[in-house]
Design an enzyme around this catalytic site. Structure first.
Site, PDB file in Angstrom:
ATOM      1  N   LYS A  97       2.733  -3.154   7.417  1.00 47.54           N
ATOM      2  CA  LYS A  97       2.747  -4.235   5.931  1.00 47.54           C
ATOM      3  C   LYS A  97       4.153  -3.470   5.232  1.00 47.54           C
ATOM      4  O   LYS A  97       4.666  -3.829   4.900  1.00 47.54           O
ATOM      5  CB  LYS A  97       1.320  -3.082   4.692  1.00 47.54           C
ATOM      6  CG  LYS A  97      -0.236  -3.323   5.060  1.00 47.54           C
ATOM      7  CD  LYS A  97      -0.025  -4.524   4.089  1.00 47.54           C
ATOM      8  CE  LYS A  97       0.096  -4.726   2.604  1.00 47.54           C
ATOM      9  NZ  LYS A  97       0.043  -6.593   2.690  1.00 47.54           N
ATOM     10  N   TYR A 106      -1.661  -0.273  10.650  1.00 50.62           N
ATOM     11  CA  TYR A 106      -1.414  -1.504   9.733  1.00 50.62           C
ATOM     12  C   TYR A 106      -0.667  -0.576   9.059  1.00 50.62           C
ATOM     13  O   TYR A 106       0.329  -1.667   8.385  1.00 50.62           O
ATOM     14  CB  TYR A 106      -3.048  -0.667   9.138  1.00 50.62           C
ATOM     15  CG  TYR A 106      -3.498  -0.942   8.120  1.00 50.62           C
ATOM     16  CD1 TYR A 106      -2.937  -2.534   7.208  1.00 50.62           C
ATOM     17  CD2 TYR A 106      -3.138  -0.062   6.716  1.00 50.62           C
ATOM     18  CE1 TYR A 106      -3.455  -2.684   5.808  1.00 50.62           C
ATOM     19  CE2 TYR A 106      -3.236  -0.049   5.769  1.00 50.62           C
ATOM     20  CZ  TYR A 106      -3.086  -1.450   4.886  1.00 50.62           C
ATOM     21  OH  TYR A 106      -3.362  -1.674   4.216  1.00 50.62           O
ATOM     22  N   THR A 130       1.180  -1.182  -0.250  1.00 53.80           N
ATOM     23  CA  THR A 130       0.208  -0.314  -0.210  1.00 53.80           C
ATOM     24  C   THR A 130       1.474   1.205   0.110  1.00 53.80           C
ATOM     25  O   THR A 130       2.294   1.316   0.426  1.00 53.80           O
ATOM     26  CB  THR A 130      -1.149  -0.074   0.887  1.00 53.80           C
ATOM     27  OG1 THR A 130      -1.634   1.069   0.997  1.00 53.80           O
ATOM     28  CG2 THR A 130      -0.188  -0.287   2.525  1.00 53.80           C
ATOM     29  N   GLU A 181       0.608   3.361   1.659  1.00 52.63           N
ATOM     30  CA  GLU A 181       0.188   4.070   3.258  1.00 52.63           C
ATOM     31  C   GLU A 181       2.038   3.800   3.909  1.00 52.63           C
ATOM     32  O   GLU A 181       2.193   4.694   5.063  1.00 52.63           O
ATOM     33  CB  GLU A 181      -0.864   3.455   4.243  1.00 52.63           C
ATOM     34  CG  GLU A 181      -2.380   4.249   3.223  1.00 52.63           C
ATOM     35  CD  GLU A 181      -3.056   3.326   4.257  1.00 52.63           C
ATOM     36  OE1 GLU A 181      -3.559   3.670   5.611  1.00 52.63           O
ATOM     37  OE2 GLU A 181      -4.505   2.938   3.926  1.00 52.63           O
TER      38      GLU A 181
END
Length: 319
Positions: free
Chosen positions: A157, A153, A125, A127
């Site tokens: 990742k 989160y 991602t 993010e």
């Protein structure tokens, strides 16, 4: 060829399975999914009886299950969509995110090493890069941008990404990683922004928007993402990271307003709520690498994709 898709009963995984079935009907697809709250196995019913498709319920953290599936199927490619992905839930319970997103990824790669998989592809991602300021529109995330995750989160990742690259460096495992911007389209769980606003607006329920709604995200239609993963699997270089973006930066409030307009609903349904802890301001992807090296570009214009998505949810009787 056999492709193992983990998390294939989730939003992007389901779309990827249908994309692969349409474009490579001769290939075998194996879907391994734990069937958490975010999964929708009913979405895969049309392919459940296909001889070239197998669904297996299982957790990627269950090493015995993972190794059994690998031993039975001997996949050529593994695409890891399996992940806990909701930021708010990661703030409330970080442990399950670390377990699934990091240790689950490790177990998959150990099985890939054992059974000689040709390519392990990690779905990541944007993010992991953290965020960008709202007043610097020229700044974009490239594959060389530092990793600065903001939430449990995104930290999980980012950790998985680094582990994937370490397995390539240490063990020579053939891997690729894609870091994608916000996906939208059919089959997305209704806790996410666009389906949440569609389902609430059609029922004229309040539309909760964090803070002032000025946070900016880059949006990509899910089928464009599936095409990008396909190209990376077939043409990408081992060990490389590829950013995948839609060139569609929008403020959250503008997305919600557009949904109201499209559905003919009043904007006074919008309700501003307390902002998320550590809420990232802006995500913006520089996808020049995948565009120049692999020839991928997004095809779906945002307004057209949003209209298709809205229509899909309107046609669901339970939405």
């Amino acid at each position: 060829m056999t492709v193992l898709v983990t998390g294939g009963a989730g939003f992007i995984g389901t779309n990827f399975i249908y994309y692969w079935r349409e474009n490579y009907p001769e290939d075998r697809i194996v879907c391994l999914d734990k069937l958490t709250y975010a999964a929708n196995p009913e979405a895969l019913e049309p392919v459940m009886t296909c001889p070239q498709f197998r669904f297996e319920k299982g957790d990627i953290c269950d090493r015995d299950k993972v190794f059994t599936v690998f031993a039975e199927e001997r996949p050529d490619y593994v695409v890891n969509f399996a992940a806990e992905s909701h930021v708010d839930r990661s703030i409330e319970d970080p442990e399950v995110f670390l377990r699934t997103n990091v240790l689950g990824t490790q177990g998959l790669m150990d099985a890939c090493r054992e059974y000689g998989v040709k390519r392990f592809h990690q779905i990541s991602t944007d993010e992991v890069y953290g965020d960008l300021p709202l007043d610097r529109p020229e700044l974009l995330f490239s594959e060389k941008s530092p990793i600065r995750p903001s939430s449990p989160y995104s930290a999980s990742k980012a950790a998985a990404d680094l582990l994937v690259q370490a397995y390539h460096r240490t063990y020579g495992l053939p891997v690729t990683v894609s870091r994608c911007s916000n996906n939208y389209g059919p089959y997305q769980h209704e806790e996410k922004l666009i389906p949440l606003m569609i389902t609430h607006a059609r029922k004229e329920k309040p539309l909760p928007v964090y803070g002032e709604g000025k946070n900016i995200r880059d949006w990509i239609y899910v089928e464009d993402h599936c095409r990008a993963v396909d190209m990376i699997l077939r043409k990408g270089k081992d060990g490389e990271v590829y950013n995948v973006g839609g060139h569609n930066e929008r403020r959250n409030i503008d997305i919600v307003t557009l949904i109201c307009k499209t559905l003919g609903k009043p904007e006074n349904l919008i309700t501003y709520v307390t902002d998320r802890k550590g809420h990232d301001l802006r995500y913006a992807i520089d996808a020049e690498k995948i565009e120049s090296e692999l020839g991928w570009k997004p095809k779906m214009p945002f307004e057209e994709g949003l209209n298709k998505t809205i229509q899909w949810y309107l046609e669901r009787p339970d939405a």
